[in-house]
Design a protein around this motif. Sequence first.
Motif, mmCIF file in Angstrom:
data_model
loop_
_atom_site.group_PDB
_atom_site.id
_atom_site.type_symbol
_atom_site.label_atom_id
_atom_site.label_comp_id
_atom_site.label_asym_id
_atom_site.label_seq_id
_atom_site.Cartn_x
_atom_site.Cartn_y
_atom_site.Cartn_z
ATOM 1 N N ARG A 33 -11.042 -37.034 -40.745
ATOM 2 C CA ARG A 33 -10.229 -36.623 -41.571
ATOM 3 C C ARG A 33 -8.694 -36.921 -40.929
ATOM 4 N N PHE A 34 -8.694 -36.430 -39.931
ATOM 5 C CA PHE A 34 -7.331 -36.864 -39.323
ATOM 6 C C PHE A 34 -6.936 -38.096 -39.416
ATOM 7 N N ILE A 35 -7.666 -39.051 -39.171
ATOM 8 C CA ILE A 35 -7.174 -40.507 -39.606
ATOM 9 C C ILE A 35 -6.849 -40.850 -41.098
ATOM 10 N N THR A 36 -7.550 -40.266 -42.008
ATOM 11 C CA THR A 36 -7.199 -40.554 -43.402
ATOM 12 C C THR A 36 -6.088 -39.691 -43.642
ATOM 13 N N GLU A 37 -5.697 -38.650 -43.043
ATOM 14 C CA GLU A 37 -4.619 -37.976 -43.331
ATOM 15 C C GLU A 37 -3.105 -38.394 -42.631
ATOM 16 N N HIS A 38 -3.367 -39.288 -41.663
ATOM 17 C CA HIS A 38 -2.361 -39.306 -40.777
ATOM 18 C C HIS A 38 -2.349 -41.108 -40.296
ATOM 19 N N ALA A 39 -3.157 -41.705 -40.997
ATOM 20 C CA ALA A 39 -3.117 -43.295 -40.543
ATOM 21 C C ALA A 39 -1.881 -43.971 -40.968
ATOM 22 N N LEU A 40 -0.947 -43.409 -42.001
ATOM 23 C CA LEU A 40 0.303 -44.181 -42.252
ATOM 24 C C LEU A 40 1.079 -43.859 -41.337
ATOM 25 N N GLU A 41 0.998 -42.734 -40.352
ATOM 26 C CA GLU A 41 2.003 -42.495 -39.462
ATOM 27 C C GLU A 41 1.975 -42.979 -38.151
ATOM 28 N N ASN A 42 2.321 -42.979 -36.991
ATOM 29 C CA ASN A 42 2.578 -43.731 -35.819
ATOM 30 C C ASN A 42 1.549 -42.747 -34.882
ATOM 31 N N ILE A 43 0.090 -43.052 -35.264
ATOM 32 C CA ILE A 43 -0.866 -42.303 -34.346
ATOM 33 C C ILE A 43 -1.721 -43.165 -33.722
ATOM 34 N N SER A 44 -2.375 -42.864 -32.455
ATOM 35 C CA SER A 44 -3.162 -43.356 -31.551
ATOM 36 C C SER A 44 -4.747 -42.731 -31.509
ATOM 37 N N ALA A 45 -5.344 -43.333 -30.805
ATOM 38 C CA ALA A 45 -6.781 -43.001 -30.757
ATOM 39 C C ALA A 45 -6.505 -41.627 -29.846
ATOM 40 N N GLU A 46 -5.768 -41.599 -28.936
ATOM 41 C CA GLU A 46 -5.636 -40.440 -28.208
ATOM 42 C C GLU A 46 -4.952 -39.005 -28.958
ATOM 43 N N ASP A 47 -4.334 -39.380 -29.987
ATOM 44 C CA ASP A 47 -3.824 -38.334 -31.060
ATOM 45 C C ASP A 47 -4.966 -37.911 -31.674
ATOM 46 N N VAL A 48 -5.669 -38.879 -32.066
ATOM 47 C CA VAL A 48 -7.068 -38.284 -32.828
ATOM 48 C C VAL A 48 -7.970 -37.453 -32.085
ATOM 49 N N GLY A 49 -8.248 -37.919 -30.625
ATOM 50 C CA GLY A 49 -9.005 -37.104 -29.874
ATOM 51 C C GLY A 49 -8.503 -35.667 -29.596
ATOM 52 N N ARG A 50 -7.105 -35.754 -29.506
ATOM 53 C CA ARG A 50 -6.464 -34.536 -29.004
ATOM 54 C C ARG A 50 -6.403 -33.515 -30.205
ATOM 55 N N ASP A 51 -6.599 -33.959 -31.328
ATOM 56 C CA ASP A 51 -6.568 -33.129 -32.668
ATOM 57 C C ASP A 51 -7.543 -32.108 -32.710
ATOM 58 N N VAL A 52 -8.694 -32.949 -32.336
ATOM 59 C CA VAL A 52 -10.208 -32.187 -32.523
ATOM 60 C C VAL A 52 -10.227 -31.586 -30.986
ATOM 61 N N GLY A 53 -9.476 -31.800 -30.068
ATOM 62 C CA GLY A 53 -9.793 -30.768 -28.902
ATOM 63 C C GLY A 53 -10.790 -31.522 -27.774
ATOM 64 N N LEU A 54 -10.766 -33.061 -27.946
ATOM 65 C CA LEU A 54 -11.521 -33.723 -27.173
ATOM 66 C C LEU A 54 -11.027 -34.576 -26.136
ATOM 67 N N HIS A 55 -11.475 -34.954 -24.932
ATOM 68 C CA HIS A 55 -10.981 -35.966 -24.290
ATOM 69 C C HIS A 55 -11.052 -37.398 -24.902
ATOM 70 N N PRO A 56 -9.852 -38.172 -24.788
ATOM 71 C CA PRO A 56 -9.638 -39.036 -25.591
ATOM 72 C C PRO A 56 -10.891 -40.235 -25.393
ATOM 73 N N ASN A 57 -11.520 -40.289 -24.132
ATOM 74 C CA ASN A 57 -12.434 -41.356 -23.937
ATOM 75 C C ASN A 57 -13.981 -40.603 -24.656
#
Length: 322
Positions: A205-229
């Motif tokens: 969901r986060f990717i589909t809603e924010h992919a057009l912004e300057n986001i990274s894999a770390e941002d995606v993990g952080r949004d769901v409260g998980l360690h990036p790795n």
Amino acid sequence: MARRPKLVNRLGATPVHPERDPAHPLVVFGDHRFCAGDNINVRRMEGPHMHSQIELNFVLEGEMTYWFDGRELSVSEGRLCLFWGMIPHQVTDIKEPTRFICLYVPMSVFLALPSLSRFRDAVFRGAMIEALDIRPYDRDIFMRWREELLSGDDELEQIVREELGARVRRLDREGWRDLREQGSAIASFEHHDADRVFHVERMMRFITEHALENISAEDVGRDVGLHPNYAMGIFKRTVGMTINQSIVRHRLDTAQSLLISTDLPITSVAFEAGFGSLSRFYEAFHDRFGTKPGTFRRRLAKPPRAREVHALSNGQIAGPAE
């Protein structure tokens, strides 16, 4: 200046980017419900759009033609097809009258299905799936599911969810064809992995809603409260691609929709689709489509009404949303 029409789609859902015109290809509708379309009469769509769920279409009568990821695909009476709504799609033509049952299924339902790795992989990688075996009772079942989902009864919704899951498993067992090319395998989730399913769906969901912004894999993990790795690991095992690959995939889906349905310059397409570098856009586009963006645009004719859609997005005309 003409007033913009209300921003809605076939579900009556609100868009992720409300500042954009509803006819603009970048509009993504972020409704993640399990629901049914309230209109069975198929209408031509003003432009390509995207949404987060898996979409199932059972055609009751007539024939409908989709512009789907740069191709024209037709589905006729008595056929069942499904696809991921994040692939840009648009109904461009119909044979009057055409009626269908349209169901919208959250990605979590598919992530939780057992033993469907090849099937899920095809869906995730942009296939339009058509069932090869349609039973006489399918028509009545899909009509009942639609009525029960529209009733707003939570208990009935859960029953439909379970029954639809069984129907999809039968579809996989009894045969289906991929109207597009297939990718490689995707890892299966077991029933006890419900937490992972929940996290992966939220990341998607986060990717589909924010992919057009300057986001990274770390941002995606952080949004769901998980360690990036950890986030990157479960995402890769589930979806079959990395988070960064998924972000680029969404940007490329958006770019090809813009290339076909608007007259925006290539540079504008690249930056509107979320690429910060024109050279990176050209490289990623060629890697996926095997051609340059300009060549891709020239090869594919615009869908019907594309020029009206582009004019609408520039404020030249206005009217009610479909």
